[in-house]
Motif scaffolding. Sequence first.
Motif, short mmCIF file in Angstrom:
data_model
loop_
_atom_site.label_atom_id
_atom_site.label_comp_id
_atom_site.label_asym_id
_atom_site.label_seq_id
_atom_site.Cartn_x
_atom_site.Cartn_y
_atom_site.Cartn_z
N LYS A 242 0.83 -1.20 0.00
CA LYS A 242 0.00 0.00 0.00
C LYS A 242 0.87 1.25 0.00
CE LYS A 242 -3.96 -2.15 2.22
NZ LYS A 242 -4.91 -2.10 3.33
N GLY A 246 -3.12 5.89 -2.87
CA GLY A 246 -4.02 5.29 -3.85
C GLY A 246 -3.46 5.22 -5.25
N GLU A 247 -2.16 5.40 -5.40
CA GLU A 247 -1.56 5.37 -6.73
C GLU A 247 -0.46 4.32 -6.81
OE1 GLU A 247 -2.26 9.86 -8.41
OE2 GLU A 247 -0.43 9.50 -7.25
N LYS A 261 -0.08 5.12 -12.16
CA LYS A 261 -1.39 4.52 -12.43
C LYS A 261 -2.20 4.54 -11.14
CE LYS A 261 -0.48 3.27 -16.73
NZ LYS A 261 -1.23 3.76 -17.88
N LYS A 262 -3.50 4.40 -11.26
CA LYS A 262 -4.38 4.41 -10.11
C LYS A 262 -4.53 3.00 -9.54
CE LYS A 262 -5.50 8.80 -10.14
NZ LYS A 262 -5.11 9.70 -9.03
N MET A 263 -4.49 2.90 -8.20
CA MET A 263 -4.76 1.62 -7.56
C MET A 263 -6.13 1.10 -7.97
SD MET A 263 -3.23 -0.49 -5.32
CE MET A 263 -2.23 0.42 -4.13
N SER A 264 -7.04 2.02 -8.26
CA SER A 264 -8.39 1.62 -8.65
C SER A 264 -8.42 0.88 -9.99
CB SER A 264 -9.30 2.85 -8.73
OG SER A 264 -8.77 3.81 -9.64
N ASP A 265 -7.33 1.01 -10.78
CA ASP A 265 -7.27 0.30 -12.06
C ASP A 265 -7.27 -1.22 -11.87
OD1 ASP A 265 -7.19 2.68 -13.44
OD2 ASP A 265 -5.01 2.75 -13.55
N SER A 267 -7.98 -2.58 -8.42
CA SER A 267 -8.42 -2.86 -7.05
C SER A 267 -9.55 -3.88 -6.98
CB SER A 267 -8.85 -1.57 -6.36
OG SER A 267 -9.91 -0.96 -7.08
N ASP A 268 -10.28 -4.08 -8.09
CA ASP A 268 -11.40 -5.02 -8.05
C ASP A 268 -10.94 -6.45 -8.31
OD1 ASP A 268 -10.67 -4.50 -10.65
OD2 ASP A 268 -12.72 -4.62 -11.44
N GLN A 269 -9.65 -6.65 -8.51
CA GLN A 269 -9.14 -8.00 -8.81
C GLN A 269 -8.87 -8.79 -7.54
OE1 GLN A 269 -6.07 -8.88 -11.55
NE2 GLN A 269 -6.49 -7.15 -12.90
N GLY A 338 -5.23 3.68 -17.80
CA GLY A 338 -5.52 2.45 -17.07
C GLY A 338 -4.36 1.48 -17.09
#
Length: 491
Positions: A242, A246-247, A261-265, A267-269, A338
């Motif tokens: 972490k 958030g990046e 890049k964004k962690m949100s790219d 994060s759903d994995q 992304g």
Amino acid sequence: MKKRRITALMIGMMLLVTGCGSKDAEKVTDYGSDKTDAISTEAGSTAGTETGSEAGSTEKAAGEKDRTPRNGSSLADQLGGTNLEYQADFQIGQTAAKLDVSYTVNDSPTLESYRLHTITEDRFHEDEIVKALFGDSAQEVKRKISASAGDSDKAVSACFDYYFNYKDGDPDLDNLPAEVESWADGEKAWLHTYEGKYNGVDSQLSICYLKDDHAFSMALGPKNWGEVIGRTETMNIMDMSKSGDGELYIQNAATSDYVVKKMSDISDQENHATISAADAKSKVEDFLETKLQIRVQNDGVSYSQYDAVYEASDANANGEEQGVGLLFYPVNALEGDGLAGAEINGYFLKISGLISNQPCHIGEFGGSDVRYNYGNIQVVNEDVAGFYLIISLDFEECISEQVAILPFETAMEVFQEAVQKDFDTTKLKGRDAQFRDAQIVYYPVASPEDADDLTYIPAWYFTVYSGDNAPIGEALMNAMDGSIIAINYVE
């Protein structure tokens, strides 16, 4: 061995004779400094003032302090508290000195001691390690290599590390090479690189031996990380520790620039790992011993990449550690928005620089006897897929899980007396001495018969300053018996 910052990694005892698993105290008194006699209670120092409400030591009759090392349920219990402070003015001969300590304990249920050996060249079996990893497919690589030419990023990093830090002569920093030699035999170090099939994947291994430091730098990695997870496109990896903002900061191997890049790219994995984080840790411990012939301390393999910087890992609903995930990403995905095609698969682990949650002494000053292991390891598909390690120690035996140490206030009193026997006041050039930055560390004490036969013991570390705040050196005191282990001065 003097401290070295490995470029590729930085960029990217009064001992108990009981074995581990037992906490019964039985003292052995043949460790510690042979220069320090029994602690005198008549040395000329003023009594220190303990300002931390949690610290303390057992009182004896007529106010005399108990100077017996203490066992306890944790390090904080042994010392007498968690947030510890101590100030005292005292004399070293005719020189005024001040002890100023403010220390927050890194608590641990154990305080271990180890017998270990320096991994000298005669203890390192290069041919056996190459054979264990590549079998009969191993071939020597005696050419210049580069990531852009399809060579392993791990091997390339190790070879550049040799070029920057250990190659005979100074590197030309104004004209950095695009490729680097993979085989060299120099006066300060040698570098050997091999390639072959490792777990069915085309891989490369670079080994560098540092002659003065008696340490090995070893790096293993596939030529294409995509092959490791059955992908055909060119891929690279990074850990999923972490970052706090958030990046994701990904270094482009081709340009050395960082791409954000964004962690949100991703994060759903879910992690596609086929084993648990705990099993991955066990795999690494077994791999180190059976393949690389290296034994590490208890909990010497850790989930997090950096101590006290990134959160180690989260626990799942069952309370099990999830570990730090390993992110595979297509190299061409760095150019667009992304992170298309990225996949979390496996774990990123490291060799910890901690023993019983305390740091190993890493020596900021000349003359320091510095020996330590560190590095990172990747586990994919139930096996080690790559690593970059700096190894100088083989932890032969855990002597005890719980050594007895002096209570905090007692240790500070004893230090004022013990340091008088060894401190060279001429280094101060007429100025006062200040001892600050105190903390518990682990320090290697060599056997009188063999300098490479070591015992790792807990020690009090102090930075030494002159009265004008100029750093003078460091002092280390055996935390068990109060003897001075070493005083190292700025060169």
